[in-house]
Design a protein around this motif. Structure first.
Motif, PDB file in Angstrom:
ATOM      1  N   TRP A 307       0.808  -1.220   0.000  1.00 39.22           N
ATOM      2  CA  TRP A 307       0.000   0.000   0.000  1.00 39.22           C
ATOM      3  C   TRP A 307       0.844   1.275   0.000  1.00 39.22           C
ATOM      4  O   TRP A 307       0.400   2.311  -0.508  1.00 39.22           O
ATOM      5  CB  TRP A 307      -1.001  -0.010   1.164  1.00 39.22           C
ATOM      6  N   ARG A 312      -3.391   3.517  -0.276  1.00 42.34           N
ATOM      7  CA  ARG A 312      -4.290   2.603   0.451  1.00 42.34           C
ATOM      8  C   ARG A 312      -5.580   2.315  -0.317  1.00 42.34           C
ATOM      9  O   ARG A 312      -6.151   1.246  -0.205  1.00 42.34           O
ATOM     10  CB  ARG A 312      -4.570   3.133   1.862  1.00 42.34           C
ATOM     11  N   ALA A 315      -4.852  -0.285  -2.954  1.00 43.24           N
ATOM     12  CA  ALA A 315      -4.537  -1.528  -2.240  1.00 43.24           C
ATOM     13  C   ALA A 315      -5.834  -2.201  -1.786  1.00 43.24           C
ATOM     14  O   ALA A 315      -6.017  -3.409  -1.928  1.00 43.24           O
ATOM     15  CB  ALA A 315      -3.640  -1.237  -1.042  1.00 43.24           C
ATOM     16  N   GLN A 316      -6.761  -1.390  -1.292  1.00 46.46           N
ATOM     17  CA  GLN A 316      -8.041  -1.933  -0.821  1.00 46.46           C
ATOM     18  C   GLN A 316      -8.833  -2.537  -1.988  1.00 46.46           C
ATOM     19  O   GLN A 316      -9.372  -3.636  -1.898  1.00 46.46           O
ATOM     20  CB  GLN A 316      -8.830  -0.809  -0.165  1.00 46.46           C
ATOM     21  N   LEU A 326      -1.609  -7.047   2.723  1.00 46.14           N
ATOM     22  CA  LEU A 326      -1.396  -5.598   2.572  1.00 46.14           C
ATOM     23  C   LEU A 326      -0.055  -5.136   3.149  1.00 46.14           C
ATOM     24  O   LEU A 326       0.120  -3.958   3.415  1.00 46.14           O
ATOM     25  CB  LEU A 326      -2.531  -4.826   3.252  1.00 46.14           C
TER      26      LEU A 326
END
Ligand code: V47
Ligand code: SF4
Length: 382
Positions: A307, A312, A315-316, A326
């Motif tokens: 991430w 982020r 990444a999510q 992660l």
């Protein structure tokens, strides 16, 4: 599992996708390995939704609903480097030393002592390559870390550093790795792989360890009973064939050793480096790439979305395109990606933030150690 007509797998097989893509999907749903050419076809012809269904199927078979993270921090002993990779925004060449840092063993130990009261399980140590940070430097460092905090897992150095250090010490890879292990090294991070194709590697990372040397060091390390990760720097001047070639070499080595834990695609970021003219790829391409990696690397237990590099939010999103890890809390301890233009300028996530990020896409957060032993499962309802 009973498949209904609305199940994604049934929808794919009954859809108007080309026979070529449907044949690949059938193989994946039957647990069969796809070929090099089929991997390239996925990159060239498959749209995101199709790849997501296949990658999710593989991820679920491997990790169920689990998404992993750890409590870690980085130490970057130097950003000065004898090499000058064109994509690197981080290294300050030896001639620009005034912009660089070079930490001593004791300075690094003080950073480590700063985490004495925190529940971190891993320190990730890597950086530039300089003559002073040699075999004696790292063995002293590892011994001092272990003497101070024996349970802290040391994930450190890449074949780029090992090749340089062992050559200087006139040691074979076997001899050098044995000495590093005796001093306290626990596992290897995945860096320095960049892209394995020789022509592209020579253009973007010329001079540092070759593909064969990178693979050989990991093979020897695995042969000694240890684990490591593997990365791929993508989204610059490489082709889809080069990406599959890279993953194919890793898949072959993993068949032999089973020593890799995670594959980590690293998106090329173009800020303030010699390749600033090369545009960055889209988020859609990032997700497609994660998905193809999950499908192609059928013998890798985990695909990590780092991430700090992609941010982020991406990444999510990637958790629905094949990733199941992660990385970790990081605690704002790495500069490699912020200097290269990542949206995460001070990468730091608390456990609660990581847990919430994972739960909000319906997955179960699991805190792991470096070797994927479960430390804590967060399966309570939000
Ligand atoms: O090898 C450097 C990459 C890597 C840029 O094993 C860049 O858990 C994109 O390997 N754009 C080092 N990438 C970091 C690494 C890593 C990171 C997180 C977790 C693990 C693990 C390993 O960083 C280098 C290089 O490929 N990198 N500059 C750039 N401009
Ligand atoms: Fe040095 Fe690594 Fe940067 Fe290459 S990527 S210049 S080896 S720090």
């Amino acid at each position: 599992m009973i498949l209904t007509e609305h199940h994604p797998q049934t929808l794919i097989l009954n859809s108007s996708y080309s026979p070529k893509l449907k044949a690949i999907a059938t193989k994946v749903f039957n647990g069969e390995r796809i070929t090099f050419d089929e991997g390239v076809t996925l990159y060239k012809e498959a749209e995101l939704g199709f790849l997501g269904v296949l990658a999710n199927y593989v991820r679920e078979k491997k990790s169920g609903n689990y998404v992993y993270f750890n409590h870690n921090f980085h130490v970057e002993p130097t950003n000065v480097c004898v090499y000058s990779c064109a994509f690197c925004s981080y290294s300050r060449l030896i001639k620009n030393r005034e912009e660089g840092w070079e930490l001593s063993v004791d300075q690094i130990l003080n950073i480590i002592k700063g985490y004495d009261n925190q529940p971190v399980t891993e320190v990730h140590i890597t950086g530039g390559v300089v003559p002073k940070q040699d075999l004696a430097f790292y063995t002293e460092l590892f011994r001092k870390i272990k003497a101070h905090r024996p349970d802290l897992h040391i994930k450190a150095l890449t074949p780029v550093e090992f090749h340089y250090i062992f050559k200087k010490a006139k040691l074979s890879y076997e001899e050098g790795l044995k000495i590093m292990k005796e001093a306290g090294l626990d596992s290897l991070p995945g860096g320095g792989a960049e892209i394995f194709d020789k022509d592209i590697r020579d253009k973007i990372a010329g001079g540092k360890c070759t593909t064969e040397e990178w693979l050989s060091i990991h093979e020897i390390w695995h042969g000694m009973g240890n684990h490591s990760n593997a990365t791929m720097l993508y989204g610059h001047i490489e082709t889809f064939e080069h990406r599959i070639d890279h993953m194919d070499r890793l898949r072959q080595l993993q068949d032999k050793t089973k020593g890799f834990n995670a594959f980590i695609p690293l998106k090329f970021r173009n800020k303030e480096n010699e390749m600033a003219h090369v545009p960055e790829v889209s988020v859609i391409e990032d997700l497609r790439n994660y998905a193809v990696a999950r499908i192609y690397l059928d013998n890798f237990p985990h695909i990590k979305a780092y991430w700090a590099m992609i941010g982020r939010n991406t990444a999510q999103l990637s958790l629905n395109f094949g990733t199941d890890d992660l990385d970790g809390t990081i605690d704002d301890t790495t500069k490699i990606y912020s200097m290269a233009g990542s949206e995460e300028q001070n990468p730091k996530l608390s456990t609660q933030e990581l847990v919430d990020l994972i739960k909000s896409v319906g997955k179960t957060p699991v805190q792991r150690d470096t070797l994927y032993n479960v430390v804590k499962e967060y399966n309570e309802v939000r």
